[in-house]
Design a protein around this motif. Structure first.
Motif, PDB file in Angstrom:
ATOM      1  N   GLN A 149       0.803  -1.230   0.000  1.00  0.00           N
ATOM      2  CA  GLN A 149       0.000   0.000   0.000  1.00  0.00           C
ATOM      3  C   GLN A 149       0.835   1.280   0.000  1.00  0.00           C
ATOM      4  OE1 GLN A 149      -2.519  -0.901   3.312  1.00  0.00           O
ATOM      5  NE2 GLN A 149      -3.954  -2.017   2.020  1.00  0.00           N
ATOM      6  N   LYS A 150       2.075   1.176  -0.451  1.00  0.00           N
ATOM      7  CA  LYS A 150       2.941   2.366  -0.488  1.00  0.00           C
ATOM      8  C   LYS A 150       3.032   2.954  -1.886  1.00  0.00           C
ATOM      9  CE  LYS A 150       5.425   2.679   3.574  1.00  0.00           C
ATOM     10  NZ  LYS A 150       5.851   1.388   4.082  1.00  0.00           N
ATOM     11  N   ILE A 151       2.919   2.112  -2.904  1.00  0.00           N
ATOM     12  CA  ILE A 151       3.196   2.567  -4.267  1.00  0.00           C
ATOM     13  C   ILE A 151       1.924   3.116  -4.924  1.00  0.00           C
ATOM     14  CG2 ILE A 151       4.044   1.869  -6.561  1.00  0.00           C
ATOM     15  CD1 ILE A 151       6.184   1.864  -4.322  1.00  0.00           C
ATOM     16  N   ASP A 152       2.019   4.360  -5.415  1.00  0.00           N
ATOM     17  CA  ASP A 152       0.886   4.954  -6.124  1.00  0.00           C
ATOM     18  C   ASP A 152       0.971   4.689  -7.625  1.00  0.00           C
ATOM     19  OD1 ASP A 152      -0.241   6.426  -3.808  1.00  0.00           O
ATOM     20  OD2 ASP A 152       1.678   7.485  -3.887  1.00  0.00           O
ATOM     21  N   PHE A 153       2.196   4.832  -8.156  1.00  0.00           N
ATOM     22  CA  PHE A 153       2.368   4.675  -9.605  1.00  0.00           C
ATOM     23  C   PHE A 153       3.553   3.777  -9.929  1.00  0.00           C
ATOM     24  CE2 PHE A 153       0.220   8.798  -9.178  1.00  0.00           C
ATOM     25  CZ  PHE A 153      -0.851   8.580 -10.038  1.00  0.00           C
ATOM     26  N   VAL A 154       3.369   2.923 -10.924  1.00  0.00           N
ATOM     27  CA  VAL A 154       4.482   2.132 -11.458  1.00  0.00           C
ATOM     28  C   VAL A 154       4.805   2.696 -12.836  1.00  0.00           C
ATOM     29  CG1 VAL A 154       5.274  -0.149 -12.162  1.00  0.00           C
ATOM     30  CG2 VAL A 154       3.771   0.077 -10.158  1.00  0.00           C
ATOM     31  N   ILE A 155       6.063   3.079 -13.014  1.00  0.00           N
ATOM     32  CA  ILE A 155       6.483   3.723 -14.265  1.00  0.00           C
ATOM     33  C   ILE A 155       7.644   2.943 -14.878  1.00  0.00           C
ATOM     34  CG2 ILE A 155       7.548   5.829 -15.231  1.00  0.00           C
ATOM     35  CD1 ILE A 155       5.926   7.457 -13.254  1.00  0.00           C
ATOM     36  N   PRO A 156       7.506   2.497 -16.137  1.00  0.00           N
ATOM     37  CA  PRO A 156       8.606   1.764 -16.772  1.00  0.00           C
ATOM     38  C   PRO A 156       9.662   2.715 -17.338  1.00  0.00           C
ATOM     39  CG  PRO A 156       6.782   1.946 -18.304  1.00  0.00           C
ATOM     40  CD  PRO A 156       6.342   2.637 -17.030  1.00  0.00           C
ATOM     41  N   VAL A 157      10.904   2.281 -17.377  1.00  0.00           N
ATOM     42  CA  VAL A 157      11.920   3.014 -18.131  1.00  0.00           C
ATOM     43  C   VAL A 157      11.461   2.991 -19.594  1.00  0.00           C
ATOM     44  CG1 VAL A 157      14.305   2.895 -18.992  1.00  0.00           C
ATOM     45  CG2 VAL A 157      13.833   2.589 -16.546  1.00  0.00           C
ATOM     46  N   PRO A 158      11.315   4.168 -20.206  1.00  0.00           N
ATOM     47  CA  PRO A 158      10.741   4.204 -21.556  1.00  0.00           C
ATOM     48  C   PRO A 158      11.743   3.884 -22.661  1.00  0.00           C
ATOM     49  CG  PRO A 158      11.188   6.430 -20.800  1.00  0.00           C
ATOM     50  CD  PRO A 158      11.594   5.515 -19.674  1.00  0.00           C
ATOM     51  N   LEU A 159      11.222   3.501 -23.810  1.00  0.00           N
ATOM     52  CA  LEU A 159      12.036   3.383 -25.018  1.00  0.00           C
ATOM     53  C   LEU A 159      11.811   4.637 -25.855  1.00  0.00           C
ATOM     54  CD1 LEU A 159      11.317  -0.211 -26.417  1.00  0.00           C
ATOM     55  CD2 LEU A 159      13.200   0.526 -24.952  1.00  0.00           C
TER      56      LEU A 159
ATOM     57  N   ASN B  92       4.276   8.251  -4.407  1.00  0.00           N
ATOM     58  CA  ASN B  92       5.315   7.224  -4.362  1.00  0.00           C
ATOM     59  C   ASN B  92       5.348   6.485  -5.691  1.00  0.00           C
ATOM     60  OD1 ASN B  92       5.919   7.823  -1.685  1.00  0.00           O
ATOM     61  ND2 ASN B  92       4.409   6.370  -0.919  1.00  0.00           N
ATOM     62  N   ILE B  93       6.514   6.482  -6.285  1.00  0.00           N
ATOM     63  CA  ILE B  93       6.654   5.907  -7.627  1.00  0.00           C
ATOM     64  C   ILE B  93       7.604   4.719  -7.597  1.00  0.00           C
ATOM     65  CG2 ILE B  93       7.579   6.357  -9.951  1.00  0.00           C
ATOM     66  CD1 ILE B  93       6.737   9.312  -9.441  1.00  0.00           C
ATOM     67  N   LEU B  94       7.189   3.633  -8.231  1.00  0.00           N
ATOM     68  CA  LEU B  94       8.086   2.498  -8.433  1.00  0.00           C
ATOM     69  C   LEU B  94       8.564   2.563  -9.887  1.00  0.00           C
ATOM     70  CD1 LEU B  94       9.319  -0.170  -7.272  1.00  0.00           C
ATOM     71  CD2 LEU B  94       7.329  -1.355  -8.232  1.00  0.00           C
ATOM     72  N   LEU B  95       9.850   2.827 -10.049  1.00  0.00           N
ATOM     73  CA  LEU B  95      10.463   2.913 -11.376  1.00  0.00           C
ATOM     74  C   LEU B  95      11.009   1.531 -11.732  1.00  0.00           C
ATOM     75  CD1 LEU B  95      11.610   4.700 -13.730  1.00  0.00           C
ATOM     76  CD2 LEU B  95      13.579   5.151 -12.237  1.00  0.00           C
TER      77      LEU B  95
ATOM     78  N   LEU C 185      12.579  12.104 -12.807  1.00  0.00           N
ATOM     79  CA  LEU C 185      11.323  12.061 -12.046  1.00  0.00           C
ATOM     80  C   LEU C 185      11.395  12.923 -10.785  1.00  0.00           C
ATOM     81  CD1 LEU C 185      10.457   8.265 -12.346  1.00  0.00           C
ATOM     82  CD2 LEU C 185       9.094  10.150 -13.256  1.00  0.00           C
ATOM     83  N   LEU C 186      12.588  13.037 -10.216  1.00  0.00           N
ATOM     84  CA  LEU C 186      12.744  13.813  -8.984  1.00  0.00           C
ATOM     85  C   LEU C 186      12.576  15.321  -9.210  1.00  0.00           C
ATOM     86  CD1 LEU C 186      15.610  11.799  -7.254  1.00  0.00           C
ATOM     87  CD2 LEU C 186      13.338  12.218  -6.292  1.00  0.00           C
ATOM     88  N   GLN C 187      12.448  15.723 -10.471  1.00  0.00           N
ATOM     89  CA  GLN C 187      12.135  17.129 -10.749  1.00  0.00           C
ATOM     90  C   GLN C 187      10.681  17.446 -10.374  1.00  0.00           C
ATOM     91  OE1 GLN C 187      13.055  17.811 -14.918  1.00  0.00           O
ATOM     92  NE2 GLN C 187      15.068  16.886 -14.666  1.00  0.00           N
ATOM     93  N   VAL C 188       9.861  16.421 -10.238  1.00  0.00           N
ATOM     94  CA  VAL C 188       8.471  16.624  -9.811  1.00  0.00           C
ATOM     95  C   VAL C 188       8.484  16.825  -8.294  1.00  0.00           C
ATOM     96  CG1 VAL C 188       6.155  15.614  -9.733  1.00  0.00           C
ATOM     97  CG2 VAL C 188       7.682  15.106 -11.655  1.00  0.00           C
ATOM     98  N   PRO C 189       7.793  17.844  -7.791  1.00  0.00           N
ATOM     99  CA  PRO C 189       7.851  18.122  -6.358  1.00  0.00           C
ATOM    100  C   PRO C 189       7.396  16.945  -5.484  1.00  0.00           C
ATOM    101  CG  PRO C 189       6.843  19.941  -7.532  1.00  0.00           C
ATOM    102  CD  PRO C 189       7.014  18.848  -8.527  1.00  0.00           C
ATOM    103  N   GLU C 190       8.196  16.668  -4.461  1.00  0.00           N
ATOM    104  CA  GLU C 190       7.847  15.735  -3.384  1.00  0.00           C
ATOM    105  C   GLU C 190       7.510  14.317  -3.828  1.00  0.00           C
ATOM    106  OE1 GLU C 190       5.002  17.658  -0.691  1.00  0.00           O
ATOM    107  OE2 GLU C 190       5.862  19.526  -1.440  1.00  0.00           O
TER     108      GLU C 190
ATOM    109  N   ILE D 208      10.927   7.932  -4.809  1.00  0.00           N
ATOM    110  CA  ILE D 208      11.240   6.942  -5.841  1.00  0.00           C
ATOM    111  C   ILE D 208      11.694   5.620  -5.226  1.00  0.00           C
ATOM    112  CG2 ILE D 208      12.597   6.425  -7.914  1.00  0.00           C
ATOM    113  CD1 ILE D 208      11.009   8.884  -8.410  1.00  0.00           C
ATOM    114  N   TYR D 209      11.026   4.551  -5.650  1.00  0.00           N
ATOM    115  CA  TYR D 209      11.465   3.189  -5.385  1.00  0.00           C
ATOM    116  C   TYR D 209      11.921   2.607  -6.728  1.00  0.00           C
ATOM    117  CZ  TYR D 209       8.761   3.416  -0.990  1.00  0.00           C
ATOM    118  OH  TYR D 209       8.257   3.758   0.245  1.00  0.00           O
ATOM    119  N   ILE D 210      12.820   1.649  -6.670  1.00  0.00           N
ATOM    120  CA  ILE D 210      13.350   1.054  -7.905  1.00  0.00           C
ATOM    121  C   ILE D 210      13.222  -0.459  -7.856  1.00  0.00           C
ATOM    122  CG2 ILE D 210      15.631   0.466  -8.876  1.00  0.00           C
ATOM    123  CD1 ILE D 210      16.304   3.434  -8.823  1.00  0.00           C
TER     124      ILE D 210
END
Ligand SMILES: [Zn+2]
Length: 237
Positions: A117-127, A197-200, A218-223, A226-228
């Protein structure tokens, strides 16, 4: 477009005509076996790292980026089951292997109390869009979607965008690398991820250079926090 469709059709025909074999060892698959035979399944090298305890993947990023926590599912070695799985996923049109690995890892991660219940968004490394067009899919997408599903999070592939079709430089000094790579990725649609909270997610972590540049973007977005996570990590020798 036509060629890539043709490739897909030929691939489908192959799947029907050829007997299914294990992606790890080429052995014939028996009924009930999928993607890997039972022997390879038992031999698959789990890292057994978690988001609860500090691990060597965390240490890759120490002093480089403000990542909350990192982990990887499997160990990546040359001429191994994992290397062959990821090779087929990336270069042999076997997109379903991303679903297979994502489902497996997702089931482990949803029991990881540090992540629950910590992760809000999962974001893939893009191509880059050219590479995406050539391959037909981002090899991390299905894996990341499965993680999002198991973690009850949202999958977003429209936030982090790759702008230059070049490989991440890994051989330069850390500072030089950062300067030469800082414009490789840009952000879009950032409103919803502020303070979240983002999981990259990526396929293989080697030096961590790609994750570093993506996390920094991604850290340019305020607050944001990042999880990896990755399918695999090259073990430190
Ligand atoms: Zn096998």
């Amino acid at each position: 477009m036509f060629l890539s469709n043709l490739t897909k059709i030929l691939n489908d025909i192959n799947t029907v005509l050829l007997p299914k074999v294990c992606f790890g060892c080429n052995a014939h698959l028996y009924r009930g076996e999928h993607q890997l035979c039972t022997v390879c399944r038992n031999d698959i090298p789990f890292t057994e790292y978690s988001f609860n305890v500090e691990n060597p993947v965390d240490r890759i990023f120490y002093g480089r980026i403000a990542v909350k926590k990192a982990s990887s599912f499997l160990f990546y070695r040359e001429n191994s089951i994992v290397q062959r799985l990821i090779h087929h996923l990336k270069y042999k049109n076997q997109e379903q292997l991303g679903i297979f690995l994502g489902d497996w890892y997702g089931q482990l991660l949803k029991e990881d109390l540090a992540l629950k219940q910590k992760i809000d968004f999962v974001i893939p490394v893009p191509l880059h869009r050219k590479k995406l067009k050539k391959r037909g899919y981002n090899q991390v997408a299905a894996f990341a979607q499965k993680l999002a599903l198991h973690l009850d999070a949202n999958y977003r592939s429209d936030v982090l965008v790759k702008t230059a079709n070049t490989k991440t430089q890994t051989k330069k000094s850390r500072i030089g690398r950062w300067q030469s790579n800082k414009d490789l990725y840009v952000l879009a649609n950032t409103e919803k991820i502020k303070g979240k909270n983002i999981l990259l997610v990526d396929d293989v972590i080697t030096t961590g250079a790609t994750m570093e540049i993506c996390a920094n973007t991604l850290l340019q977005v305020p607050e944001v926090t990042i999880y990896i996570a990755s399918m695999a990590v090259v073990p430190l020798t």
